[in-house]
Design an enzyme around this catalytic site. Sequence first.
Site, PDB file in Angstrom:
ATOM      1  N   ASP A  10       0.840  -1.204   0.000  1.00  0.00           N
ATOM      2  CA  ASP A  10       0.000   0.000   0.000  1.00  0.00           C
ATOM      3  C   ASP A  10       0.874   1.252   0.000  1.00  0.00           C
ATOM      4  O   ASP A  10       2.006   1.232   0.489  1.00  0.00           O
ATOM      5  CB  ASP A  10      -0.923  -0.023   1.236  1.00  0.00           C
ATOM      6  CG  ASP A  10      -2.070   0.973   1.104  1.00  0.00           C
ATOM      7  OD1 ASP A  10      -2.394   1.375  -0.025  1.00  0.00           O
ATOM      8  OD2 ASP A  10      -2.639   1.347   2.150  1.00  0.00           O
ATOM      9  N   ASN A  39     -10.775  -2.438  -5.320  1.00  0.00           N
ATOM     10  CA  ASN A  39     -10.049  -1.415  -6.090  1.00  0.00           C
ATOM     11  C   ASN A  39     -10.745  -1.087  -7.418  1.00  0.00           C
ATOM     12  O   ASN A  39     -10.470  -0.069  -8.039  1.00  0.00           O
ATOM     13  CB  ASN A  39      -8.604  -1.858  -6.398  1.00  0.00           C
ATOM     14  CG  ASN A  39      -7.698  -1.872  -5.184  1.00  0.00           C
ATOM     15  OD1 ASN A  39      -6.759  -2.671  -5.114  1.00  0.00           O
ATOM     16  ND2 ASN A  39      -7.948  -0.993  -4.214  1.00  0.00           N
TER      17      ASN A  39
HETATM   18  C1  FPP Z   1      -1.920   0.318  -3.277  1.00  0.00           C
HETATM   19  O1  FPP Z   1      -1.486   1.653  -3.281  1.00  0.00           O
HETATM   20  C2  FPP Z   1      -1.453  -0.367  -4.470  1.00  0.00           C
HETATM   21  C3  FPP Z   1      -2.260  -0.826  -5.480  1.00  0.00           C
HETATM   22  C4  FPP Z   1      -3.726  -0.694  -5.464  1.00  0.00           C
HETATM   23  C5  FPP Z   1      -1.665  -1.442  -6.684  1.00  0.00           C
HETATM   24  C6  FPP Z   1      -0.507  -2.361  -6.378  1.00  0.00           C
HETATM   25  C7  FPP Z   1       0.087  -2.862  -7.608  1.00  0.00           C
HETATM   26  C8  FPP Z   1       1.408  -3.046  -7.772  1.00  0.00           C
HETATM   27  C9  FPP Z   1       2.397  -2.749  -6.735  1.00  0.00           C
HETATM   28  C10 FPP Z   1       1.902  -3.608  -9.056  1.00  0.00           C
HETATM   29  C11 FPP Z   1       2.009  -5.103  -8.877  1.00  0.00           C
HETATM   30  C12 FPP Z   1       2.730  -5.700  -9.980  1.00  0.00           C
HETATM   31  C13 FPP Z   1       2.607  -7.017 -10.357  1.00  0.00           C
HETATM   32  C14 FPP Z   1       3.505  -7.527 -11.411  1.00  0.00           C
HETATM   33  C15 FPP Z   1       1.626  -7.939  -9.744  1.00  0.00           C
HETATM   34  P1  FPP Z   1      -2.565   2.803  -3.349  1.00  0.00           P
HETATM   35  O2  FPP Z   1      -2.822   3.130  -4.764  1.00  0.00           O
HETATM   36  O3  FPP Z   1      -3.780   2.372  -2.550  1.00  0.00           O
HETATM   37  O4  FPP Z   1      -1.809   3.970  -2.642  1.00  0.00           O
HETATM   38  P2  FPP Z   1      -2.380   4.980  -1.560  1.00  0.00           P
HETATM   39  O5  FPP Z   1      -2.721   4.168  -0.338  1.00  0.00           O
HETATM   40  O6  FPP Z   1      -1.232   5.899  -1.352  1.00  0.00           O
HETATM   41  O7  FPP Z   1      -3.574   5.646  -2.175  1.00  0.00           O
END
Ligand code: FPP
Length: 227
Positions: A8, A56
């Site tokens: 996250d 999401n």
């Molecule tokens: C949460 O941060 C992250 C996600 C919703 C996406 C995670 C995806 C990746 C790390 C890529 C994965 C790659 C592969 C190859 C599987 P957020 O967007 O909720 O951040 P925030 O809490 O700051 O809003």
Amino acid sequence: MHLALIMDGNRRWAKQRNLPSKKGHEEGAKALLRAMDEADRLGIEYTTFYAFSSDNYNRESHEVGNILGIIAYFLRNFVYPKIMENGFRFRFIGELELLPNELLDIINLINKDALNNKGRMFIFAIGYGGDLEIAHAVNRCIELKSMRFDNSPISVEDIKNSLYTVNIAAPDLVIRFGGHQRLSNFMPLQTIYSELMFTDKLWPDFQTGDLDRFLQKYKEIKRNFGG
Ligand code: FPP
């Protein structure tokens, strides 16, 4: 040992740098590659990455498209070669049929080519929701029982055997990055006795060495599973 990572903080990482969210997710994906190498080096048998939750999908459609596009790109260009080179095993969990074709194509390719691999296992939760997984498992139990004319009640064991994680031991340790102390629909049934650790560090800032520190702390914990 089954380690699960809740990744996250990608957007906050980008925001702090005045960059678009997309850049944060790209850096998050690079961090995931570092974490895979580190889990392998540390000899962790099962590592789960919570990459995209079913909830999401409620984000704006361009943000959802960006994340799923980045996941597909990194799977194809970096994760797939890594799996084949190292003989890693893989499992994708979640409502996979809802994923876009570009992502399904690479998932199918990995499933086909890595079928006989014997190494460590990496589990990717994509479009995953623990509540949906349980509903899916219960429905499957009912279907199986009715096919066998079996009137006995559904047991916990029956449900566990119908989860996407069948034959994978429950997570021993869940580490959440990004400062929040919650599980966000991650493996509700499988984490009943998992150790939980939280860090304020945003996921893109994951560094080699982080896992080792958490694992040292984990080793000091005496687990009794309610006994
Ligand atoms: C949460 O941060 C992250 C996600 C919703 C996406 C995670 C995806 C990746 C790390 C890529 C994965 C790659 C592969 C190859 C599987 P957020 O967007 O909720 O951040 P925030 O809490 O700051 O809003």
